[in-house]
Design a protein around this motif. Structure first.
Motif, short mmCIF file in Angstrom:
data_model
loop_
_atom_site.label_atom_id
_atom_site.label_comp_id
_atom_site.label_asym_id
_atom_site.label_seq_id
_atom_site.Cartn_x
_atom_site.Cartn_y
_atom_site.Cartn_z
N ALA A 120 0.65 -1.05 0.02
CA ALA A 120 0.10 -0.10 0.19
C ALA A 120 0.75 1.23 0.11
CB ALA A 120 -1.01 -0.03 1.18
N LEU A 121 1.98 1.26 0.70
CA LEU A 121 2.78 2.76 0.67
C LEU A 121 3.36 2.94 -0.58
CD1 LEU A 121 3.88 4.98 2.52
CD2 LEU A 121 5.96 3.34 3.04
N LEU A 122 3.72 2.02 -1.30
CA LEU A 122 4.31 2.15 -2.64
C LEU A 122 3.18 2.81 -3.57
CD1 LEU A 122 6.75 1.94 -4.46
CD2 LEU A 122 5.93 -0.38 -5.06
N ARG A 123 1.82 2.19 -3.39
CA ARG A 123 0.87 2.72 -4.24
C ARG A 123 0.47 4.27 -3.78
NH1 ARG A 123 -1.19 3.89 -7.21
NH2 ARG A 123 -3.51 3.73 -7.32
N GLU A 124 0.77 4.56 -2.51
CA GLU A 124 0.31 5.98 -2.26
C GLU A 124 1.81 6.72 -2.77
OE1 GLU A 124 -1.65 7.37 -0.32
OE2 GLU A 124 -0.90 9.09 1.05
N TRP A 125 2.83 6.27 -2.59
CA TRP A 125 4.11 7.02 -3.16
C TRP A 125 3.79 7.45 -4.56
CZ3 TRP A 125 7.42 5.68 -7.02
CH2 TRP A 125 9.02 6.27 -7.30
N GLN A 126 3.54 6.25 -5.48
CA GLN A 126 3.02 6.53 -6.78
C GLN A 126 2.26 7.78 -7.02
OE1 GLN A 126 1.24 3.14 -8.86
NE2 GLN A 126 2.83 3.17 -10.18
N ASP A 127 1.02 7.74 -6.28
CA ASP A 127 -0.08 8.50 -6.66
C ASP A 127 0.71 10.04 -6.29
OD1 ASP A 127 -2.12 6.72 -7.17
OD2 ASP A 127 -2.96 6.69 -5.24
N LEU A 128 1.34 10.09 -5.37
CA LEU A 128 1.60 11.49 -4.88
C LEU A 128 3.04 12.02 -5.38
CD1 LEU A 128 1.06 11.37 -0.81
CD2 LEU A 128 -0.55 11.97 -2.84
N VAL A 129 3.75 11.13 -5.40
CA VAL A 129 5.05 11.26 -6.08
C VAL A 129 5.28 11.62 -7.45
CG1 VAL A 129 7.69 10.86 -6.17
CG2 VAL A 129 6.18 10.46 -4.06
N GLU A 187 3.36 13.03 -9.67
CA GLU A 187 2.39 13.69 -9.92
C GLU A 187 2.58 14.66 -11.25
OE1 GLU A 187 1.92 16.79 -6.96
OE2 GLU A 187 3.89 17.42 -7.27
N TYR A 188 1.34 15.06 -11.85
CA TYR A 188 1.33 15.83 -13.01
C TYR A 188 2.15 17.10 -12.52
CZ TYR A 188 -0.53 18.85 -16.67
OH TYR A 188 -0.75 19.83 -17.50
N TYR A 225 4.76 13.81 -15.39
CA TYR A 225 4.08 13.78 -16.74
C TYR A 225 3.45 14.79 -16.68
CZ TYR A 225 -0.29 12.78 -14.30
OH TYR A 225 -1.37 12.86 -13.37
N GLY A 226 2.96 15.30 -18.10
CA GLY A 226 2.18 16.52 -18.32
C GLY A 226 3.27 17.36 -19.25
N LYS A 227 2.59 18.25 -19.93
CA LYS A 227 3.50 19.02 -21.06
C LYS A 227 4.71 19.37 -20.64
CE LYS A 227 1.91 21.58 -25.20
NZ LYS A 227 1.38 22.65 -25.60
N GLY A 228 5.68 18.82 -21.26
CA GLY A 228 7.29 19.60 -21.05
C GLY A 228 7.51 19.35 -19.56
N ASN A 235 5.77 4.35 -19.84
CA ASN A 235 5.27 5.07 -20.92
C ASN A 235 4.66 6.27 -20.56
OD1 ASN A 235 3.21 5.48 -22.97
ND2 ASN A 235 4.40 4.08 -23.76
N VAL A 236 3.99 6.52 -19.56
CA VAL A 236 3.51 8.02 -19.43
C VAL A 236 4.66 8.82 -18.93
CG1 VAL A 236 2.00 9.12 -17.70
CG2 VAL A 236 1.16 6.90 -18.58
N CYS A 237 5.49 8.18 -18.26
CA CYS A 237 6.60 8.88 -17.67
C CYS A 237 7.78 9.07 -18.56
CB CYS A 237 7.25 8.49 -16.33
SG CYS A 237 6.07 8.39 -14.92
#
Ligand code: FMN
Length: 178
Positions: free
Chosen positions: A74-83, A85-86, A90-93, A137-139
């Motif tokens: 669970a802590l890694l999922r939390e890390w993934q969501d928060l760290v 981040e857009y 990811y996100g333009k540029g 891929n997203v990152c």
């Protein structure tokens, strides 16, 4: 030589067999940092700017954890969501992790032959973790072939030692390649 950050998530590292052995086999490497999320954030309050700054310093990001309910702890999922981040991951540029390597290291309790069509776990372990391909891929990260260790608590000491040597050799190879 490149540098690797092992983002490690195990809720009970003191009772671990497989992950402890794997990490012990690389902890002497100067270009490798082990970042134990449950040790740093036992209360789940993740310091997002600190995590982002840390990630930026490394060429190879290793995500390592035991398989829990066909997923990550669970802590890694939390890390993934928060760290991740857009505006950071990811996100333009703003893809700050673009070009870095992503190596996923999984330990499973069940034997490898249970992860197949028709067997008790129904499909290969890799299919439960396709999310990491999407994350890379997203990152804009380079997803490397994952490393899987099965039957983690029951392999013989000799086999586990061999796997540790193999894991270390793989990490050293990736550090040269990235
Ligand atoms: C809450 C929990 C859920 C687990 N879920 C799975 C699972 O879905 N698949 C599996 O193969 N093993 C599962 N296991 C077994 C662990 O993955 C296994 O014990 C671990 O990878 C061994 O590594 P360690 O010695 O470092 O703890 C689970 C264990 C726990 C405690």
């Amino acid at each position: 030589m490149s540098k690797a950050l092992i983002v490690y998530a195990h809720p009970a590292h003191q009772r671990s067999r497989a992950n402890q052995a794997l990490l012990n086999s690389v902890k002497d490497l100067t270009d490798v940092t082990i970042h134990d999320l449950y040790e740093v954030y036992p209360n789940f309050f993740i310091d997002v700017p600190a995590e982002q700054a840390l990630l930026e310093q490394y060429d190879l990001i290793v995500i390592q954890h035991p398989v829990y309910w066909y997923n990550m702890p669970a802590l890694l999922r939390e890390w993934q969501d928060l760290v991740l981040e857009y505006g950071f991951a990811y996100g333009k540029g703003t893809r700050k992790l673009a070009g870095k390597g992503l190596w996923v290291v999984l330990t499973a309790g069940a034997p490898e032959n249970t992860y197949a069509e028709g067997a008790v776990n129904e499909r290969p372990l890799s299919e439960y973790f396709l999310q990491y391909d999407r994350m890379a891929n997203v990152c804009g990260m380079q997803k490397l072939e994952s490393y899987e260790l099965y039957y983690g608590r029951h392999t013989s000491d000799a086999d586990l030692n061999k796997r540790c040597a193999d894991y270390r050799a793989n990490l050293l190879r990736l550090l040269k390649e990235i």
